[in-house]
Enzyme design. Structure first.
Site, PDB file in Angstrom:
ATOM      1  CG  ASN A   1      -3.853   3.435   0.282  1.00 54.09           C
ATOM      2  OD1 ASN A   1      -5.020   3.816   0.180  1.00 54.09           O
ATOM      3  ND2 ASN A   1      -3.203   3.429   1.438  1.00 54.09           N
ATOM      4  CD  GLU A   2      -3.661   6.537   3.243  1.00 50.28           C
ATOM      5  OE1 GLU A   2      -2.586   6.387   3.849  1.00 50.28           O
ATOM      6  OE2 GLU A   2      -4.771   6.389   3.787  1.00 50.28           O
ATOM      7  CG  ASN A   3       0.323   6.500  -4.351  1.00 54.31           C
ATOM      8  OD1 ASN A   3      -0.789   6.120  -4.690  1.00 54.31           O
ATOM      9  ND2 ASN A   3       1.309   5.650  -4.100  1.00 54.31           N
TER      10      ASN A   3
END
Length: 823
Positions: free
Chosen positions: A428-430
């Site tokens: 997530n949201e890398n």
């Protein structure tokens, strides 16, 4: 009737067996919120009242979170560090050659286990299940002198948890949620025979028509094969049964075990016209494996479901050959007063509320969650995207990557059998840097590919997905970009256009995370005022700094009023638009429940992400009913404003009264007068046409609605005051008692101008304090359970546990004279 069916299904699923002889260890624990000099300090004998009896321990129940209160304490950073738990257990393993295990359903974030002074196991990772074999250490301890002399035949167990900051661990401490510490999921004492199943994998499949099904059963054993054939005259065997949803065995096979090494294939079953699992009918079959040896029998049961699904290329989502619009939400493992340490009953209540809101899909953010939640999703009919906590911060080194691989493997293997799961999330949201000295997109892409390949090797039947990392969107099967129309960027009326643009960029699109914050109890007569300053046509994606309440471009998240009124309009628009998007797979609103976070200290409830449609204690906000009006079929009607005691305006000014309902039509009454019948039309924004402009006079108002579909009627009513008197700036505080029951006093502060008029648009900060015998019920992470909070429409409440004595409650606000009230 609908609710009764769900409760019956929950009863059935909770009767499914785990490993034999498993006992939850909930009571008789002591807790220490600090580290010790060594394990000897925990087990050394000290007398009661001895001044050397330090440090001081406190009794607790499991599950227990180290950060049950300090996660939302407005005045401190939440504790991140070591903590200890200890108890003494009587061990009575009924199996002569059996094993004694401690089975952790989750503990954060690094854990060490001791028998007396001997370390018997460790684990890194706060969200996956794991176990420690105590057998040999217990046998050794029983031979010591202190076993009987000091511990009277009981086994001393000590457990150290540690959620200290560590840049070589996932999740990142930059994440928008707390990285909790403690034994915050259930801990179990398990006895097994010498030959026992560690994991039972049951792969249930159907063809696209659903007319035929198959099950392949594989077992992994917890101990290597012993010389049981020589000792008992025959080797161990396994009887495998497939049991239908009514409890009737439909097929079975007995298999002799020649090896217990690796994953052992046990049986295949073929089934004609299986009953299909779906959100409408979440029917579950059971695979039962009974291992028989000279010691006796060991039974393992797993619930499974037959279903097939497809993400159509550039098209919708299909379940069992029919289009299903995924109507989703999100969940964090977080709750008022206990943080991550939710009981099974709390979890059940939360998931039933989701189902009653109309949810058929959930993304479990942003980590593997409790087996209880997955069982509830199976039995309630809620499809699942579950992911590992590779969340923000960039990419670490070898230790970091090993943990990510291990947690992905554990998540897939431990939740493999759940029919609810359709997606394994890689991260997530890398695209969010910060933890590491360098941020290399190619290195992130390389590791994302590795995780994606690992997921497909472990489980080819599910899809992979990530959210918000555009430079990796071509790697996974399903991608969700950042679309926050009407909150972090743009207007909510731009939602459909922004979604269509993103939909065209990938083969399989699913929109997860949308919505906005609302301060429960805050309402507005002009909720869209902030939209006048927001730039349109600039996209709807969240960008760096958008979550801040300071600086940057005009945006509703910073410049809006955070009212429930605005959030209802935003949700209403999104849901009406989704009904006109036949290509849409679905979406998931972020999140179902308000949750705590270390990165939002300045929010109206400090350290709370307030985007939930229910409060942190599961109190429903108004937006809950907007979803219900679009997503459910059980007739309902809800007048907006149940938590809005005073509205305001001019005498005889027309005020909009909205009703959220799934009924075909509704009739509104104000002070006994009918204002006519309106027909529901989902495309007639707002409130699907069920809105009335009613001239109001000063004073008390009573509003009723009757919703009708055919001969079925549902009703709702509210009462409120209508204030026409104008007010100036807040000049004073009025503290008053609203009620007292069961030793709890509910107190309210009002902000008044210099004429004593209630300031209905006031959003000042207030701080409560208490002296005396009572105790503030604060650190709950709710607008009515925080000693520091922004007022909502010129008021705020706090509750006091009186303890049968006398207390003085104080409240102060900057620039105003402090007010007091005797209790």
């Amino acid at each position: 009737m609908q609710r009764l069916n769900w409760l019956f299904l929950l009863l059935i699923v909770n009767l499914s067996a785990r490993a034999q002889q498993s006992t939850r260890l909930t009571g008789n624990w002591e807790f220490l919120k600090q580290d010790v000099g060594g394990i000897w300090e925990i087990v050394r004998p000290v007398g009661k009242g001895n001044p050397e009896s330090v440090p001081l321990w406190q009794p607790v129940q499991l599950p227990h979170c180290v950060n049950a209160e300090d996660a939302v304490d407005p005045d401190v950073n939440y504790y991140q560090g070591p903590a200890w738990y200890r108890t003494q257990l009587e061990i009575n393993n009924p199996y002569g050659n059996g094993r004694t295990l401690l089975f952790f359903e989750g503990a954060g974030q690094k854990t060490d286990v001791y028998i007396y002074t001997t370390k018997v196991g460790s684990h890194t990772g706060g969200y996956d299940e794991w176990s420690v074999d105590l057998t040999d250490a217990i046998a050794a301890f029983k031979k010591t002198a202190v076993f009987q002399s000091q511990f009277k035949g009981k086994i001393p167990i000590s457990i150290r948890t540690d959620n200290s900051r560590d840049l070589e661990m996932i999740p990142s401490n930059l994440s928008d949620f707390n990285v909790y510490g403690g034994i915050y999921r259930y801990l179990n004492l398990v006895y097994t025979p010498s030959v026992a199943i560690d994991k039972l994998f049951a792969k249930a499949e159907t063809d696209k028509t659903g007319k035929s099904g198959s099950v392949s059963v594989v077992a992994r054993f917890s101990t290597p094969l012993r010389q049981l054939a020589e000792e008992a005259g025959r080797g161990p065997s396994v009887l495998v049964k497939l049991i239908d949803p009514t409890g009737k065995p439909v097929q079975q096979k007995e298999v002799p075990l020649t090896t217990l090494t690796g994953d052992c294939h046990l049986a295949d079953f073929a089934l004609k016209t299986p009953q299909l699992w779906s959100p409408q009918k979440p029917v579950l079959y059971t695979v039962e494996a009974t291992v028989t040896t000279a010691e006796g029998s060991f039974v393992q049961k797993e619930k499974i479901g037959f279903r097939n699904f497809e993400f159509v290329d550039h098209g919708p989502f299909m379940l069992n050959g029919q289009r299903l619009l995924l109507r989703g939400t999100h969940r964090h493992e977080d709750h008022a007063g206990v943080a991550a340490a939710m009981t099974e009953e709390m979890m059940r209540q939360e998931m039933i509320m989701m189902k009653e809101m109309g949810v058929n899909f959930i993304r479990l953010g942003h980590y593997q969650q409790s087996r209880i939640i997955l069982n509830l999703c199976d039995s309630l009919g809620i499809l699942v995207w579950e992911e590992i906590p590779w969340c923000r911060g960039g990419l670490g080194g070898p230790v970091y990557k090993d943990q990510a691989r291990r947690m992905l493997t554990h998540m897939i293997e431990q939740h493999y059998n759940h029919p609810a799961v359709i997606i394994w999330g890689m991260g997530n949201e890398n695209d969010w840097p910060g933890d590491q000295p360098e941020f290399d997109k190619e290195q992130i892409r390389t590791f994302m590919k590795e995780l994606n390949d690992l997921s497909h090797r472990l489980d080819a039947s599910r899809k992979t997905a990530i959210r918000r990392c555009d430079f990796c969107k071509d790697i996974v099967d399903v991608y969700s970009p950042s679309i926050w129309a009407g909150w972090y960027r743009g207007l909510f009326t731009e939602y459909k256009q922004a979604t269509e643009e993103e939909f065209k960029k990938v083969n399989h699109f699913l929109h997860v995370e949308w919505g906005g914050d609302s301060h429960a109890g805050r309402h507005s007569e002009n909720p869209d005022k902030a939209l006048q300053t927001v730039r349109t046509g600039s996209g709807a994606d969240e960008r760096a700094g958008d979550a801040s309440l300071y600086g940057g471009a005009a945006r509703v998240s910073k410049d809006g009023d955070w009212s429930e009124t605005y959030l209802c309009n935003l949700v209403d628009w999104h849901l009406k638009e989704q009904e006109t998007m036949p290509w849409l797979t679905g979406s998931a609103q972020w999140p179902f429940k308000d949750f705590s976070t270390p990165v939002r200290p300045d929010n109206p409830v400090p350290y709370m992400n307030q985007k939930g449609v229910v409060e942190r204690d599961l109190t429903k906000k108004e937006a809950y009913y907007v979803f219900q009006s679009y997503w459910t079929t059980l007739p309902m009607a809800h007048i907006y404003g149940h938590s809005w005691p005073v509205r305001w305006g001019n005498e005889e000014e027309e005020k909009m009264i909205k009703v959220y309902s799934n009924c075909a039509e509704a009739e509104l009454f104000v002070n006994g007068k009918s204002y006519g019948v309106k027909k529901r039309n989902s495309q007639d924004f707002p409130a699907a046409g069920l809105r009335w402009n009613v001239p109001l006079k000063e004073g008390a108002q009573e509003v009723k609605v009757i919703g009708r579909t055919g001969k079925t009627e549902v009703r709702d009513s509210i009462k409120f005051q209508y204030q026409t008197e104008k007010w100036g700036k807040p000049a004073g505080l009025l503290l008053e008692k609203l009620s007292e029951a069961n030793g709890i006093a509910t107190m309210q502060v009002k902000l008044l101008d210099n004429k004593g008029v209630l300031c209905l648009d006031a959003a000042n900060w207030v701080r409560f304090s208490l002296a005396g015998d009572g105790k503030l019920i604060d650190n709950q992470g709710t607008p009515g359970g925080s000693r520091l909070v922004q007022v909502y429409n010129g008021r705020a409440i706090i509750r006091v546990q009186t303890n049968g004595g006398k207390s003085v409650l104080g409240v102060k606000s900057e620039g105003l004279k402090t007010a007091f009230k005797d209790l």
